[in-house]
Design a protein around this motif. Structure first.
Motif, PDB file in Angstrom:
ATOM      1  N   ASP A 127      -8.123  -1.290   3.292  1.00 50.26           N
ATOM      2  CA  ASP A 127      -9.548  -1.559   3.086  1.00 50.26           C
ATOM      3  C   ASP A 127     -10.280  -0.280   2.730  1.00 50.26           C
ATOM      4  O   ASP A 127      -9.755   0.826   2.872  1.00 50.26           O
ATOM      5  CB  ASP A 127     -10.157  -2.187   4.338  1.00 50.26           C
ATOM      6  CG  ASP A 127     -10.052  -1.266   5.554  1.00 50.26           C
ATOM      7  OD1 ASP A 127      -9.108  -0.457   5.597  1.00 50.26           O
ATOM      8  OD2 ASP A 127     -10.905  -1.339   6.444  1.00 50.26           O
ATOM      9  N   ASP A 128     -11.512  -0.457   2.245  1.00 51.28           N
ATOM     10  CA  ASP A 128     -12.312   0.701   1.876  1.00 51.28           C
ATOM     11  C   ASP A 128     -13.782   0.315   1.933  1.00 51.28           C
ATOM     12  O   ASP A 128     -14.131  -0.872   2.067  1.00 51.28           O
ATOM     13  CB  ASP A 128     -11.930   1.196   0.478  1.00 51.28           C
ATOM     14  CG  ASP A 128     -12.176   2.695   0.304  1.00 51.28           C
ATOM     15  OD1 ASP A 128     -12.993   3.248   1.072  1.00 51.28           O
ATOM     16  OD2 ASP A 128     -11.554   3.305  -0.575  1.00 51.28           O
ATOM     17  N   GLU A 129     -14.639   1.326   1.792  1.00 46.88           N
ATOM     18  CA  GLU A 129     -16.082   1.076   1.797  1.00 46.88           C
ATOM     19  C   GLU A 129     -16.490   0.306   0.548  1.00 46.88           C
ATOM     20  O   GLU A 129     -15.835   0.376  -0.495  1.00 46.88           O
ATOM     21  CB  GLU A 129     -16.834   2.408   1.861  1.00 46.88           C
ATOM     22  CG  GLU A 129     -16.575   3.183   3.154  1.00 46.88           C
ATOM     23  CD  GLU A 129     -17.250   4.540   3.160  1.00 46.88           C
ATOM     24  OE1 GLU A 129     -17.722   4.974   2.084  1.00 46.88           O
ATOM     25  OE2 GLU A 129     -17.295   5.174   4.223  1.00 46.88           O
ATOM     26  N   MET A 176      -8.927  -4.122  -0.305  1.00 47.85           N
ATOM     27  CA  MET A 176      -8.701  -3.701  -1.684  1.00 47.85           C
ATOM     28  C   MET A 176      -7.929  -4.763  -2.463  1.00 47.85           C
ATOM     29  O   MET A 176      -7.088  -5.474  -1.905  1.00 47.85           O
ATOM     30  CB  MET A 176      -7.978  -2.367  -1.708  1.00 47.85           C
ATOM     31  CG  MET A 176      -8.814  -1.235  -1.113  1.00 47.85           C
ATOM     32  SD  MET A 176      -8.028   0.394  -1.246  1.00 47.85           S
ATOM     33  CE  MET A 176      -6.737   0.240  -0.021  1.00 47.85           C
ATOM     34  N   CYS A 235       0.872  -1.174   0.000  1.00 48.89           N
ATOM     35  CA  CYS A 235       0.000   0.000   0.000  1.00 48.89           C
ATOM     36  C   CYS A 235       0.915   1.232   0.000  1.00 48.89           C
ATOM     37  O   CYS A 235       1.751   1.370   0.889  1.00 48.89           O
ATOM     38  CB  CYS A 235      -0.894   0.013   1.245  1.00 48.89           C
ATOM     39  SG  CYS A 235      -1.987  -1.408   1.387  1.00 48.89           S
ATOM     40  N   ASP A 286     -12.021  -7.452  -2.428  1.00 47.89           N
ATOM     41  CA  ASP A 286     -12.562  -6.950  -3.703  1.00 47.89           C
ATOM     42  C   ASP A 286     -12.513  -8.071  -4.754  1.00 47.89           C
ATOM     43  O   ASP A 286     -11.484  -8.696  -4.972  1.00 47.89           O
ATOM     44  CB  ASP A 286     -11.703  -5.757  -4.139  1.00 47.89           C
ATOM     45  CG  ASP A 286     -12.191  -5.076  -5.411  1.00 47.89           C
ATOM     46  OD1 ASP A 286     -12.623  -5.771  -6.340  1.00 47.89           O
ATOM     47  OD2 ASP A 286     -12.082  -3.837  -5.483  1.00 47.89           O
ATOM     48  N   LYS A 314      -3.239   2.111   3.847  1.00 45.13           N
ATOM     49  CA  LYS A 314      -4.666   1.766   3.885  1.00 45.13           C
ATOM     50  C   LYS A 314      -4.910   0.499   3.067  1.00 45.13           C
ATOM     51  O   LYS A 314      -4.575   0.438   1.893  1.00 45.13           O
ATOM     52  CB  LYS A 314      -5.498   2.926   3.340  1.00 45.13           C
ATOM     53  CG  LYS A 314      -6.999   2.717   3.409  1.00 45.13           C
ATOM     54  CD  LYS A 314      -7.721   3.958   2.921  1.00 45.13           C
ATOM     55  CE  LYS A 314      -9.234   3.761   2.829  1.00 45.13           C
ATOM     56  NZ  LYS A 314      -9.838   3.443   4.150  1.00 45.13           N
ATOM     57  N   MET A 373     -16.412  -3.274   5.736  1.00 46.26           N
ATOM     58  CA  MET A 373     -15.357  -2.804   4.842  1.00 46.26           C
ATOM     59  C   MET A 373     -14.828  -3.978   4.028  1.00 46.26           C
ATOM     60  O   MET A 373     -14.969  -5.141   4.409  1.00 46.26           O
ATOM     61  CB  MET A 373     -14.220  -2.178   5.650  1.00 46.26           C
ATOM     62  CG  MET A 373     -14.643  -1.024   6.547  1.00 46.26           C
ATOM     63  SD  MET A 373     -15.076   0.461   5.624  1.00 46.26           S
ATOM     64  CE  MET A 373     -13.438   1.118   5.294  1.00 46.26           C
ATOM     65  N   TYR A 417     -18.901  -0.444  -2.599  1.00 44.60           N
ATOM     66  CA  TYR A 417     -19.808   0.275  -3.499  1.00 44.60           C
ATOM     67  C   TYR A 417     -21.251  -0.161  -3.268  1.00 44.60           C
ATOM     68  O   TYR A 417     -21.564  -1.357  -3.251  1.00 44.60           O
ATOM     69  CB  TYR A 417     -19.434  -0.002  -4.958  1.00 44.60           C
ATOM     70  CG  TYR A 417     -18.312   0.870  -5.481  1.00 44.60           C
ATOM     71  CD1 TYR A 417     -18.425   2.258  -5.499  1.00 44.60           C
ATOM     72  CD2 TYR A 417     -17.150   0.300  -5.992  1.00 44.60           C
ATOM     73  CE1 TYR A 417     -17.406   3.054  -6.002  1.00 44.60           C
ATOM     74  CE2 TYR A 417     -16.123   1.079  -6.498  1.00 44.60           C
ATOM     75  CZ  TYR A 417     -16.265   2.461  -6.492  1.00 44.60           C
ATOM     76  OH  TYR A 417     -15.247   3.244  -6.989  1.00 44.60           O
TER      77      TYR A 417
END
Length: 225
Positions: free
Chosen positions: A50-52, A63, A42, A119, A48, A60, A54
């Protein structure tokens, strides 16, 4: 055999690698383990990972790119004879036949997800580039908080089949889920000293030293499932 765990919590593996037969196999250079933290791939200052999700507000998602880069990093070092195992809910469920199959490989990569998973583009990439080397497989029809535990369980079921990890090879020749019996057998009951525990006693035939009678009892008490 070389086993690689891709995980954002490498400290989870410390006791696993420092205990009993796994530790001894490492010391004898039968097994080699390496943990790769995808955060090192990263490139933002906070690493970072992870992410929200869609169009979804709960939880979470890890990625795809750092996980892909982690796998590619391992493959760049080993180049051949490898398999990638992604423990995750799947129609395929782990069993002894898988353990025997994977014990033939030189290198195994376990990808440990977190949160709501990874993801989906990670899977798409692996299927596209390594379709013959990648398998998504479940430990069973249940969900865990973290996927490092299923990875360690699968790894242990594999490495115990490697010669000299278990010193007494005979102990593996007569056990539950034998491939020769299509994994439909359960091992017979076994006992140790003392002769009596509470009101339960060791069957007399096991004290007789009559090998034929003992063998017959073992066969009679092995179960088919």
């Amino acid at each position: 055999m070389n086993i690689f765990f891709i995980s954002i919590f490498p400290e989870i593996f410390e006791s696993f690698l420092a205990t009993s037969l796994i530790k001894k196999a490492i010391e004898r250079k039968i097994l080699k383990f390496e943990i790769i933290n995808p955060r090192q791939f990263c490139h933002d200052k906070n690493q970072k990972i992870d992410d929200e999700i869609y169009w979804w507000w709960a939880g979470m998602l890890m990625m795809a790119k750092p996980i892909i880069d982690s796998v590619e990093f391992v493959i760049s070092k080993i180049e051949w004879n490898f398999q990638i195992i992604f423990p995750s809910p799947s129609a395929e469920v782990w069993n002894q036949k898988y353990a025997h199959s994977y014990s033939k490989y030189e290198n195994i990569i376990f990808v440990c997800g977190r949160y709501e998973g990874i993801d989906y583009r990670f899977e798409q990439y692996m299927q596209d580039r390594y379709s013959n080397n990648f398998r998504k497989i479940s430990m069973g029809k249940f969900i865990t908080l973290w996927w490092e535990l299923p990875s360690m369980t699968m790894a242990e079921s594999i490495v115990r089949l490697i010669p000299w990890v278990i010193q007494d090879e005979i102990s593996r020749q007569d056990e539950s889920y034998q491939i020769s019996m299509n994994m439909e057998n359960l091992e017979y009951p076994q006992y140790t000293r003392p002769k009596e525990v509470e009101w339960f006693v060791v069957p007399e035939v096991l004290l007789s030293w009559n090998h034929k009678d003992i063998e017959n009892r073992k066969n009679e008490n092995s179960k088919t499932i």
